[in-house]
Design an enzyme around this catalytic site. Structure first.
Site, short mmCIF file in Angstrom:
data_model
loop_
_atom_site.label_atom_id
_atom_site.label_comp_id
_atom_site.label_asym_id
_atom_site.label_seq_id
_atom_site.Cartn_x
_atom_site.Cartn_y
_atom_site.Cartn_z
N ASP A 51 0.84 -1.19 0.00
CA ASP A 51 0.00 0.00 0.00
C ASP A 51 0.88 1.24 0.00
O ASP A 51 1.50 1.57 1.01
CB ASP A 51 -0.90 0.00 1.24
CG ASP A 51 -1.84 1.20 1.21
OD1 ASP A 51 -2.75 1.20 0.36
OD2 ASP A 51 -1.63 2.15 2.00
N LYS A 85 -2.07 6.22 -4.49
CA LYS A 85 -3.24 7.07 -4.22
C LYS A 85 -3.01 8.48 -4.76
O LYS A 85 -1.90 9.01 -4.67
CB LYS A 85 -3.52 7.14 -2.72
CG LYS A 85 -3.54 5.80 -2.04
CD LYS A 85 -3.97 5.89 -0.58
CE LYS A 85 -3.71 4.58 0.15
NZ LYS A 85 -2.38 4.48 0.75
N HIS A 118 -7.29 9.53 -2.61
CA HIS A 118 -6.76 9.35 -1.24
C HIS A 118 -7.69 9.91 -0.16
O HIS A 118 -7.89 9.30 0.89
CB HIS A 118 -5.39 10.03 -1.15
CG HIS A 118 -4.56 9.57 0.01
ND1 HIS A 118 -3.20 9.48 -0.04
CD2 HIS A 118 -4.90 9.17 1.25
CE1 HIS A 118 -2.74 9.04 1.12
NE2 HIS A 118 -3.75 8.85 1.93
N1 LIG Z 1 -5.72 5.91 3.18
C1 LIG Z 1 -5.30 6.60 4.21
O1 LIG Z 1 -5.68 7.75 4.43
C2 LIG Z 1 -4.33 5.95 5.16
C3 LIG Z 1 -4.11 6.52 6.42
C4 LIG Z 1 -3.23 5.87 7.29
C5 LIG Z 1 -2.59 4.71 6.90
N2 LIG Z 1 -2.80 4.20 5.65
C6 LIG Z 1 -2.09 2.96 5.19
O2 LIG Z 1 -2.31 1.94 6.15
C7 LIG Z 1 -1.06 1.46 6.65
C8 LIG Z 1 -1.22 0.99 8.09
O3 LIG Z 1 -1.60 2.06 8.95
P1 LIG Z 1 -0.58 2.74 9.98
O4 LIG Z 1 0.82 2.62 9.43
O5 LIG Z 1 -1.07 4.10 10.29
O6 LIG Z 1 -0.76 1.92 11.31
P2 LIG Z 1 -0.78 0.41 11.85
O7 LIG Z 1 -0.41 -0.57 10.81
O8 LIG Z 1 -2.06 0.29 12.56
O9 LIG Z 1 0.34 0.47 12.98
C9 LIG Z 1 1.67 0.70 12.72
C10 LIG Z 1 2.41 0.82 14.06
O10 LIG Z 1 2.28 -0.38 14.81
C11 LIG Z 1 3.57 -0.88 15.13
N3 LIG Z 1 3.49 -2.34 14.98
C12 LIG Z 1 3.42 -3.05 13.84
N4 LIG Z 1 3.32 -4.36 14.09
C13 LIG Z 1 3.34 -4.51 15.43
C14 LIG Z 1 3.32 -5.62 16.29
N5 LIG Z 1 3.22 -6.86 15.81
N6 LIG Z 1 3.38 -5.41 17.64
C15 LIG Z 1 3.46 -4.15 18.12
N7 LIG Z 1 3.51 -3.05 17.36
C16 LIG Z 1 3.46 -3.22 16.02
C17 LIG Z 1 4.52 -0.26 14.13
O11 LIG Z 1 5.82 -0.14 14.67
P3 LIG Z 1 7.17 -0.63 13.90
O12 LIG Z 1 7.12 -0.13 12.49
O13 LIG Z 1 8.23 0.03 14.70
O14 LIG Z 1 7.19 -2.12 13.99
C18 LIG Z 1 3.87 1.10 13.90
O15 LIG Z 1 4.26 1.99 14.91
C19 LIG Z 1 -0.14 2.66 6.45
O16 LIG Z 1 1.22 2.31 6.56
C20 LIG Z 1 -0.57 3.13 5.08
O17 LIG Z 1 -0.05 2.29 4.08
C21 LIG Z 1 -3.68 4.78 4.78
#
Ligand SMILES: NC(=O)c1ccc[n+]([C@@H]2O[C@H](COP(=O)([O-])OP(=O)(O)OC[C@H]3O[C@@H](n4cnc5c(N)ncnc54)[C@H](OP(=O)(O)O)[C@@H]3O)[C@@H](O)[C@H]2O)c1
Length: 324
Positions: A51, A85, A118
């Site tokens: 993504d 996006k 997006h």
């Molecule tokens: N469309 C949109 O508007 C939008 C908005 C936000 C996000 N997104 C997409 O969705 C993806 C995921 O969302 P996100 O990055 O905000 O958050 P997320 O995947 O909910 O959480 C990421 C966080 O959790 C930690 N983490 C990951 N695996 C873990 C585990 N097994 N145990 C404990 N902590 C863990 C990571 O740390 P470490 O990296 O240090 O392991 C990071 O700090 C984004 O990267 C992006 O591609 C899209």
């Protein structure tokens, strides 16, 4: 290795999307080179859905990681499902294809598998991601999202995007696209914040009724270091109820948080740049939550939004004022 073939969902345009995706957005202070390394590990582990987005400013690194993994024979291009996006600066219909081509060039790809609007707010065209006037106010652009959608349809027809969809749209905005006169292609998905504390059950029911996949971001509670994330909110992965269920299954809280959404029929994104967690988050296909576990986890919902995106709150298209 065609690892994700069995774990895919059929989209309403006939293409398939792997149900677990690798998230690539990180706080600004994290070096962009981290994503390249992490994505290489993720592809080695078996992730095939990536993504990305123009907004994340790391598409070059992502492109390099994909190229390396194709060059060393780990994957072929058609094993990979890559999303990008379109950011608000490119919403004028005449700019949409340019916006996609900018991303394709950085990604070193001739097409993306999925191209999303997006966020449903148009911004002044140009290089500035958040263009502001001299008073520091965001400069919006007046664009009818239906015309942006028509330009996405053209990108699909030109073969630059296999599938097209939206992100951060509420029900009314989805309906606006679905009811658009002359609609050629429905959005295949709506990518939104969705996790144990914001389970989006109404939006999920609506999307299921229209054969639109709901893709969840923030499933692990995101990262409070991110500029767009509300600070000092409860931490999902520390939730005691979640942890009791995780212990019962001898899994981690993260694995149960991901598995819960998969069993509800969502596609889930998980971001980690830590090798151990990249592996851990992929181990979600070999256990099953019981109906009682699912019910208990449903009960954790509290409509808590980590990404409020308040920059856009006074725009008429701000999607989060409605109940869903
Ligand atoms: N469309 C949109 O508007 C939008 C908005 C936000 C996000 N997104 C997409 O969705 C993806 C995921 O969302 P996100 O990055 O905000 O958050 P997320 O995947 O909910 O959480 C990421 C966080 O959790 C930690 N983490 C990951 N695996 C873990 C585990 N097994 N145990 C404990 N902590 C863990 C990571 O740390 P470490 O990296 O240090 O392991 C990071 O700090 C984004 O990267 C992006 O591609 C899209």
């Amino acid at each position: 290795m065609r690892a994700m073939r069995h774990f895919s969902v059929k989209l309403n345009d006939g293409h398939s999307m792997p149900i677990l995706g690798f998230g690539t957005s990180a706080p600004d202070k994290v070096s962009k080179s981290k994503v390249e390394e992490a994505l290489e590990r993720a592809i080695d582990v078996g992730y095939r859905h990536i993504d990305s987005a123009y907004l994340y400013l790391n598409e070059e690194e992502i492109g390099r990681a994909i190229r390396k993994k194709i060059a060393n024979g780990t994957v072929k291009r058609d094993d990979i499902f890559c999303t990008s996006k379109l950011w608000g600066n490119f919403f004028r219909p005449e700019l949409v294809q340019t916006g996609l081509e900018v991303s394709l060039k950085k990604l070193q790809l001739s097409y993306v598998d999925l191209f999303l609007i997006h966020f449903p707010v148009a911004l002044k065209p140009g290089e500035e991601i958040l263009p502001k006037d001299t008073d520091g106010k965001l400069i919006f652009d007046a664009v009818d999202l239906c015309t942006t959608w028509e330009a996405l349809e053209k990108c699909k027809e030109a073969g630059l995007a296999k599938s097209i969809g939206v992100s951060n749209f509420n029900c009314k905005q989805l309906e606006m696209i679905l009811n658009k006169p002359g609609l050629k292609y429905k959005p295949v998905c709506n990518q939104v914040e969705c996790h144990l504390y914001l389970n989006q059950s109404k939006l999920l029911d609506f999307c299921k009724s229209k054969d639109i996949v709901l893709t969840a971001y923030g499933v692990l509670g995101s990262d409070p270091e991110k500029e767009w994330v509300t600070k000092n909110y409860p931490v999902i992965l520390e939730d005691p109820v979640l942890n009791v269920i995780a212990e019962k299954h001898q899994r981690t809280a993260a694995q149960v948080a991901l598995r819960y959404q998969l069993q509800r029929g969502l596609v889930v994104l998980a971001k980690s740049f830590t090798e151990k967690r990249i592996r851990e988050n992929f181990q979600v296909f070999d256990f099953q939550l019981t109906p009682e576990d699912m019910k208990t986890l449903d009960g954790l919902n509290r409509n808590l939004r980590y990404f409020k995106d308040t920059y856009f709150a006074d725009h008429p298209n701000y999607p989060f004022n409605d109940e869903y």
